[in-house]
Scaffold this motif. Structure first.
Motif, PDB file in Angstrom:
ATOM      1  N   THR A 264       0.882  -1.104   0.079  1.00  0.00           N
ATOM      2  CA  THR A 264      -0.135  -0.185   0.076  1.00  0.00           C
ATOM      3  C   THR A 264       1.002   1.083  -0.088  1.00  0.00           C
ATOM      4  N   PHE A 265       0.697   1.874  -1.203  1.00  0.00           N
ATOM      5  CA  PHE A 265       1.348   3.366  -1.012  1.00  0.00           C
ATOM      6  C   PHE A 265       0.469   4.250  -0.061  1.00  0.00           C
ATOM      7  N   TYR A 266       1.144   5.393   0.451  1.00  0.00           N
ATOM      8  CA  TYR A 266       0.591   6.167   1.445  1.00  0.00           C
ATOM      9  C   TYR A 266      -0.530   6.977   0.644  1.00  0.00           C
ATOM     10  N   GLU A 267      -0.060   7.231  -0.808  1.00  0.00           N
ATOM     11  CA  GLU A 267      -1.104   8.365  -1.294  1.00  0.00           C
ATOM     12  C   GLU A 267      -2.431   7.495  -1.616  1.00  0.00           C
ATOM     13  N   HIS A 268      -2.113   6.365  -1.530  1.00  0.00           N
ATOM     14  CA  HIS A 268      -3.608   5.537  -1.862  1.00  0.00           C
ATOM     15  C   HIS A 268      -4.357   5.636  -0.569  1.00  0.00           C
ATOM     16  N   VAL A 269      -3.997   5.700   0.606  1.00  0.00           N
ATOM     17  CA  VAL A 269      -4.852   6.013   1.847  1.00  0.00           C
ATOM     18  C   VAL A 269      -4.841   7.111   2.608  1.00  0.00           C
ATOM     19  N   GLU A 270      -4.019   8.055   1.869  1.00  0.00           N
ATOM     20  CA  GLU A 270      -3.829   9.539   2.332  1.00  0.00           C
ATOM     21  C   GLU A 270      -5.074  10.114   2.927  1.00  0.00           C
ATOM     22  N   LEU A 271      -6.247  10.002   1.885  1.00  0.00           N
ATOM     23  CA  LEU A 271      -7.624  10.715   2.504  1.00  0.00           C
ATOM     24  C   LEU A 271      -8.091  10.052   3.698  1.00  0.00           C
ATOM     25  N   TYR A 272      -8.158   8.753   3.718  1.00  0.00           N
ATOM     26  CA  TYR A 272      -8.711   8.064   4.720  1.00  0.00           C
ATOM     27  C   TYR A 272      -7.996   8.506   6.178  1.00  0.00           C
ATOM     28  N   SER A 273      -6.507   8.595   6.026  1.00  0.00           N
ATOM     29  CA  SER A 273      -5.885   8.915   7.170  1.00  0.00           C
ATOM     30  C   SER A 273      -5.952  10.307   7.697  1.00  0.00           C
ATOM     31  N   LEU A 274      -6.506  11.132   6.687  1.00  0.00           N
ATOM     32  CA  LEU A 274      -6.542  12.635   7.099  1.00  0.00           C
ATOM     33  C   LEU A 274      -7.946  12.729   7.683  1.00  0.00           C
ATOM     34  N   LEU A 275      -8.787  12.135   7.451  1.00  0.00           N
ATOM     35  CA  LEU A 275     -10.202  12.260   8.129  1.00  0.00           C
ATOM     36  C   LEU A 275     -10.097  11.811   9.625  1.00  0.00           C
ATOM     37  N   ALA A 347     -12.041  15.879  -7.961  1.00  0.00           N
ATOM     38  CA  ALA A 347     -12.734  17.196  -7.315  1.00  0.00           C
ATOM     39  C   ALA A 347     -12.777  16.796  -5.844  1.00  0.00           C
ATOM     40  N   ILE A 348     -12.958  15.521  -5.268  1.00  0.00           N
ATOM     41  CA  ILE A 348     -13.194  15.232  -3.927  1.00  0.00           C
ATOM     42  C   ILE A 348     -11.633  15.601  -3.322  1.00  0.00           C
ATOM     43  N   VAL A 349     -10.643  15.235  -3.852  1.00  0.00           N
ATOM     44  CA  VAL A 349      -9.371  15.476  -3.334  1.00  0.00           C
ATOM     45  C   VAL A 349      -9.041  16.988  -3.296  1.00  0.00           C
ATOM     46  N   LEU A 350      -9.288  17.688  -4.315  1.00  0.00           N
ATOM     47  CA  LEU A 350      -9.294  19.304  -4.043  1.00  0.00           C
ATOM     48  C   LEU A 350      -9.898  20.080  -3.270  1.00  0.00           C
ATOM     49  N   GLN A 351     -11.068  19.296  -3.021  1.00  0.00           N
ATOM     50  CA  GLN A 351     -12.313  19.882  -1.942  1.00  0.00           C
ATOM     51  C   GLN A 351     -11.915  19.703  -0.764  1.00  0.00           C
ATOM     52  N   ILE A 352     -11.182  18.576  -0.394  1.00  0.00           N
ATOM     53  CA  ILE A 352     -10.571  18.265   0.976  1.00  0.00           C
ATOM     54  C   ILE A 352      -9.499  19.192   1.237  1.00  0.00           C
ATOM     55  N   ALA A 353      -8.464  19.500   0.065  1.00  0.00           N
ATOM     56  CA  ALA A 353      -7.407  20.326   0.310  1.00  0.00           C
ATOM     57  C   ALA A 353      -7.875  21.628   0.643  1.00  0.00           C
ATOM     58  N   TRP A 355     -10.577  22.352   2.064  1.00  0.00           N
ATOM     59  CA  TRP A 355     -11.154  22.467   3.681  1.00  0.00           C
ATOM     60  C   TRP A 355      -9.934  22.713   4.647  1.00  0.00           C
ATOM     61  N   LEU A 356      -9.043  21.938   4.376  1.00  0.00           N
ATOM     62  CA  LEU A 356      -7.976  21.871   5.320  1.00  0.00           C
ATOM     63  C   LEU A 356      -7.105  23.081   5.361  1.00  0.00           C
ATOM     64  N   ASN A 357      -6.993  23.500   4.049  1.00  0.00           N
ATOM     65  CA  ASN A 357      -6.506  24.936   3.938  1.00  0.00           C
ATOM     66  C   ASN A 357      -7.111  26.139   4.569  1.00  0.00           C
ATOM     67  N   ASN A 358      -8.425  26.064   4.481  1.00  0.00           N
ATOM     68  CA  ASN A 358      -9.208  27.185   5.012  1.00  0.00           C
ATOM     69  C   ASN A 358      -9.037  27.024   6.584  1.00  0.00           C
ATOM     70  N   LYS A 359      -9.062  25.628   7.081  1.00  0.00           N
ATOM     71  CA  LYS A 359      -8.695  25.543   8.578  1.00  0.00           C
ATOM     72  C   LYS A 359      -7.695  26.064   9.176  1.00  0.00           C
ATOM     73  N   TYR A 360      -6.574  25.819   8.385  1.00  0.00           N
ATOM     74  CA  TYR A 360      -5.045  26.259   8.802  1.00  0.00           C
ATOM     75  C   TYR A 360      -5.057  27.707   8.677  1.00  0.00           C
ATOM     76  N   LYS A 361      -5.720  28.264   7.598  1.00  0.00           N
ATOM     77  CA  LYS A 361      -5.813  29.930   7.595  1.00  0.00           C
ATOM     78  C   LYS A 361      -6.502  30.558   8.834  1.00  0.00           C
ATOM     79  N   LYS A 362      -7.579  29.707   9.175  1.00  0.00           N
ATOM     80  CA  LYS A 362      -8.333  30.183  10.419  1.00  0.00           C
ATOM     81  C   LYS A 362      -7.348  30.263  11.607  1.00  0.00           C
TER      82      LYS A 362
END
Length: 366
Positions: A264-275, A347-353, A355-362
């Motif tokens: 398993t490559f990290y990129e394949h599960v990156e979204l799951y781990s981020l959540l 688009a899902i990947v971009l949307q999560i990015a 969301w997280l980007n806005n969280k860090y800006k806050k």
């Protein structure tokens, strides 16, 4: 270079087969091991001559007075990789033992070679494992570290891939798992070893990702008969000081992998781990990696486009731009990030990015 332990093994094994007294001496002439225990740690004058001349010496009843405290026999130099490492002597009438003296020399050199090669391999193995642990502790890549890397034939050139393998034996193998790794990667700039009880590591240097994948597949096929493996490949990094991050993401890859999946490559599960780890360094790294090449105009365009549920005309109206201009910007986003906003999965990947980007800006504003 010959230890007392090795000298004793040589004496025991050789005397067991030849029933002759054997002496093993170091290059200073001191007897390290002998069938005659009273002679151990005494100086063999004949061995000193052999060490100095690097030539065999035959001691007879007629010339033994020239070599105090010696007995008739044949003494021969012992070499390891063309370097004199000791002397072996066989006691007896030279005329009777002449034929077996060469055999004793060859047998001794073979045993020395096997023992010293094994010793060197063990030393390099411990060195690699210590280097890896230091890298995980984010030790600086100073002159000392570079020298240590050189001694284990590791050239620190990016990109760096870190692979973690959890290995469970299926059946008895003729090699340990570490030895399989060492043999497979012996011609490449790769650091391999054992880090924990069931955890092994592969750190590649200057090798393209496609080659890393190909080599890994080949290695799995070679060892699958003997071991069951679970493999995690971390996020590639461009500096050795980031190996801790690569290691953590490799562990995450294993943690979130499918039960039946071997690699398993990290990129394949990156979204799951981020959540599950929204405030983690991995989440921030994900955001930076996806959005780092986008300027504010493209980020705003992407936000509005996704907010409009990927409806091109509606988004163009909200942004007050022509739809061709919007299409051009979306193509730029695709080129800069590698993700196409008009494709649902991307688009899902971009949307999560976003969301997280806005969280860090806050967080930064607070």
């Amino acid at each position: 270079m010959i230890s007392k332990q090795l000298a004793n093994q040589i004496v025991e094994q050789t005397m067991l087969r030849l029933h002759r007294n054997i002496n093993v001496m170091n290059t200073n002439g001191m007897i390290l091991a002998s069938g005659d225990q009273l002679r151990v740690e005494s100086i063999h004058e004949g061995a000193k001559i052999v060490a100095e001349s690097e030539k065999p010496l035959i001691i007879t009843e007629q010339n033994m007075h020239l070599f105090p405290k010696t007995k008739p026999g044949i003494n021969q130099p012992i070499y390891f990789q063309n370097e004199l490492v000791g002397v072996v002597g066989i006691t007896g009438d030279p005329n009777e033992i002449l034929e077996i003296a060469t055999l004793v020399q060859l047998t001794t050199e073979m045993m020395v070679h096997q023992a010293l090669i094994a010793s060197q391999s063990e030393w390099k193995r411990k060195m690699r494992e210590q280097i890896f642990e230091d890298l995980l502790n984010q030790e600086p890549l100073d002159k000392v570290m570079i020298e240590r890397l050189s001694k284990v034939s590791f050239i620190p050139e990016p990109p760096f891939y870190l692979i973690i393998i959890k290995a469970t034996p299926k059946q008895h193998a003729y090699q340990s798992f570490v030895e399989y790794l060492e043999d497979f990667y012996k011609h490449e700039s790769v650091l391999v070893g054992k880090y924990q009880s069931d955890e092994h590591f592969i750190l590649t240097s200057g090798i393209d990702g496609k080659v890393v994948r190909k080599n890994l597949t080949s290695f799995i096929n070679r060892t699958k008969k003997y071991v069951h493996v679970k493999i995690g490949v971390g996020q590639t990094v461009d500096q050795l000081c980031k190996i801790r991050y690569a290691y953590d993401t490799a562990k995450t890859a294993i943690e979130y992998s499918k039960p039946t999946q071997v690699t398993t490559f990290y990129e394949h599960v990156e979204l799951y781990s981020l959540l599950k780890k929204k405030d983690s360094p991995e989440a921030q790294h994900f955001t930076n990696r996806i959005l780092k090449n986008l300027n504010n105009k493209l980020i705003h365009t992407l936000e509005e486009y996704l907010h409009c549920n990927q409806q091109l005309l509606l988004a163009a109206e909200v942004l007050d731009i022509h739809r061709h201009t919007l299409s051009y910007r979306l193509n730029q986003i695709h080129e800069q990030t590698g993700y196409n906003p008009i494709v649902f999965q991307d688009a899902i990947v971009l949307q999560i990015a976003l969301w997280l980007n806005n969280k860090y800006k806050k967080k930064e504003r607070h």
